[in-house]
Design an enzyme around this catalytic site. Structure first.
Site, PDB file in Angstrom:
ATOM      1  CG  ASP A 184      36.493  24.537  10.787  1.00 53.77           C
ATOM      2  OD1 ASP A 184      36.748  24.022   9.678  1.00 53.77           O
ATOM      3  OD2 ASP A 184      35.951  23.906  11.709  1.00 53.77           O
ATOM      4  CG  ASN A 189      31.629  25.544  10.796  1.00 56.40           C
ATOM      5  OD1 ASN A 189      30.814  24.905  11.455  1.00 56.40           O
ATOM      6  ND2 ASN A 189      32.936  25.299  10.817  1.00 56.40           N
ATOM      7  CG  ASP A 204      32.962  25.195  14.509  1.00 53.79           C
ATOM      8  OD1 ASP A 204      33.555  25.231  15.593  1.00 53.79           O
ATOM      9  OD2 ASP A 204      32.910  24.188  13.774  1.00 53.79           O
TER      10      ASP A 204
HETATM   11  N1  LIG Z   1      24.452  29.679  17.201  1.00 53.17           N
HETATM   12  C1  LIG Z   1      24.099  28.813  16.252  1.00 53.17           C
HETATM   13  N2  LIG Z   1      23.089  29.118  15.412  1.00 53.17           N
HETATM   14  C2  LIG Z   1      22.712  28.235  14.452  1.00 53.17           C
HETATM   15  N3  LIG Z   1      23.271  27.028  14.278  1.00 53.17           N
HETATM   16  C3  LIG Z   1      24.271  26.673  15.095  1.00 53.17           C
HETATM   17  C4  LIG Z   1      24.753  27.537  16.110  1.00 53.17           C
HETATM   18  N4  LIG Z   1      25.750  26.915  16.753  1.00 53.17           N
HETATM   19  C5  LIG Z   1      25.887  25.713  16.180  1.00 53.17           C
HETATM   20  N5  LIG Z   1      24.997  25.553  15.180  1.00 53.17           N
HETATM   21  C6  LIG Z   1      24.792  24.346  14.367  1.00 53.17           C
HETATM   22  O1  LIG Z   1      25.438  23.265  15.016  1.00 53.17           O
HETATM   23  C7  LIG Z   1      26.481  22.735  14.199  1.00 53.17           C
HETATM   24  C8  LIG Z   1      27.665  22.344  15.075  1.00 53.17           C
HETATM   25  O2  LIG Z   1      28.154  23.490  15.786  1.00 53.17           O
HETATM   26  P1  LIG Z   1      29.697  23.898  15.680  1.00 53.17           P
HETATM   27  O3  LIG Z   1      30.081  23.982  14.263  1.00 53.17           O
HETATM   28  O4  LIG Z   1      29.906  25.082  16.529  1.00 53.17           O
HETATM   29  O5  LIG Z   1      30.363  22.671  16.387  1.00 53.17           O
HETATM   30  P2  LIG Z   1      31.351  21.541  15.794  1.00 53.17           P
HETATM   31  O6  LIG Z   1      31.295  21.500  14.310  1.00 53.17           O
HETATM   32  O7  LIG Z   1      31.091  20.334  16.593  1.00 53.17           O
HETATM   33  O8  LIG Z   1      32.656  22.124  16.212  1.00 53.17           O
HETATM   34  P3  LIG Z   1      34.050  21.766  15.558  1.00 53.17           P
HETATM   35  O9  LIG Z   1      33.924  22.032  14.081  1.00 53.17           O
HETATM   36  O10 LIG Z   1      34.950  22.673  16.300  1.00 53.17           O
HETATM   37  O11 LIG Z   1      34.222  20.325  15.782  1.00 53.17           O
HETATM   38  C9  LIG Z   1      26.767  23.823  13.188  1.00 53.17           C
HETATM   39  O12 LIG Z   1      27.263  23.282  11.988  1.00 53.17           O
HETATM   40  C10 LIG Z   1      25.404  24.474  12.992  1.00 53.17           C
HETATM   41  O13 LIG Z   1      24.623  23.706  12.095  1.00 53.17           O
HETATM   42 MG   LIG Z   2      31.340  23.127  12.859  1.00 55.61          MG
END
Ligand SMILES: Nc1ncnc2c1ncn2[C@@H]1O[C@H](COP(=O)(O)OP(=O)(O)OP(=O)(O)O)[C@@H](O)[C@H]1O
Ligand SMILES: [Mg+2]
Length: 264
Positions: A184, A189, A204
């Site tokens: 992804d 990400n 992600d």
């Molecule tokens: N460990 C981390 N360190 C820094 N930033 C993080 C971290 N985890 C998440 N983030 C921030 O939070 C945002 C959302 O997290 P993540 O991409 O994991 O979830 P999501 O986009 O909701 O998942 P999905 O794409 O599966 O729907 C990321 O784009 C990033 O900005």
């Molecule tokens: Mg994400």
């Protein structure tokens, strides 16, 4: 929404700040404290083939393989909720507002990171995201009525799930150029150091695994050219990304992997 009260009590010394959710429906919070963390929580089930357990396993493997990713602090589930707590990757995401004069160097850093990721020997990766896995999974997701038909790319706006499935079958590539993919690889990400523009890490990673390199190239170039989500970039940035990456992908494969992504 998700009942995370138990987790909130365990990390009650932290300030919980919700992060604008991505498409998965998972809840994401930044926990500010010493140290700070990120929490991702979801119903305790596979969502479209994704689970936080699978994401934690991938984080551990990628980290051991030298890919910069957050460290898993804990991953567990009760009857209702699964959660993943990770360390914070420093820096800002590639989707942030970066000064225009830094876009070129930022795109070059994204391409260099992608190249490095794709040079990990695919045979060492235990996660299979080849078409033999993902195409049947996409079909199951469609049959279960789980495709978000209100969130299709513009060129497929208004399509039915049946039409998506038919197009997927009609355009499935005959061969795969297999590498270790993020799965992804879009701008939000990837995080970079604001000073050096080095990639500090990717997040992600629930769909990471062995797949055609176009899996990552298709989503990153779509992200760079999405006028709606990331208007600061554009086609010239996507072209620069591919030139720097160094492989001119087959346009029909790029189209296929963007279609495949509609299901997840
Ligand atoms: N460990 C981390 N360190 C820094 N930033 C993080 C971290 N985890 C998440 N983030 C921030 O939070 C945002 C959302 O997290 P993540 O991409 O994991 O979830 P999501 O986009 O909701 O998942 P999905 O794409 O599966 O729907 C990321 O784009 C990033 O900005
Ligand atoms: Mg994400």
């Amino acid at each position: 929404m998700i009942h995370i009260e138990r987790l909130r009590r365990r990390y009650s010394g932290h300030e919980w700040e919700p992060v604008e959710a991505g498409r998965s429906g998972a809840g994401v919070w930044r926990l500010t404290g010493t140290p700070s963390y990120f929490v991702k929580a979801d119903g305790n089930r596979d969502h479209a083939g994704l689970s936080l357990r699978g994401e934690a396993e991938r984080l551990a493997w990628l980290r051991a393989s030298g890919v910069p990713v957050p460290e898993v602090v804990e991953q567990d589930a009760d009857d209702d909720v699964a959660w993943l707590v990770t360390t914070v990757v420093p820096g800002r995401t590639a989707a942030d507002d970066w000064p225009r004069e830094r876009h070129g160097a930022l795109v070059d850093a994204l391409a260099g990171f992608t190249r490095d990721l794709h040079t990990i020997p695919a045979g060492t990766c235990p996660f299979d995201r080849t078409l033999a896995v993902t195409v049947p999974e996409a079909r199951e997701i469609a049959e279960a009525g789980l495709v978000d038909l209100d969130d299709l790319d513009d060129e497929r706006a208004g399509w039915s799930a049946d039409r998506l499935v038919a197009e997927l079958a009609a355009t499935t590539p005959a061969s795969e150029d297999l590498v270790v993919c993020h799965g992804d690889l879009c701008l939000p990400n990837v995080l970079l150091d604001p000073e050096t523009l080095r990639v500090t890490g990717v997040v992600d990673v629930g769909r990471a695994g062995v797949a055609d390199r176009c899996q990552d190239l298709a989503l990153m170039t779509r992200s760079l050219t999405s006028g709606e989500l990331n208007p600061q970039y554009g086609p010239a940035c996507a072209d620069r990304f591919l030139a720097r990456y160094g492989v001119a992908p087959d346009p029909s494969k790029i189209a296929f992997y963007r279609l495949l992504d509609e299901f997840f």
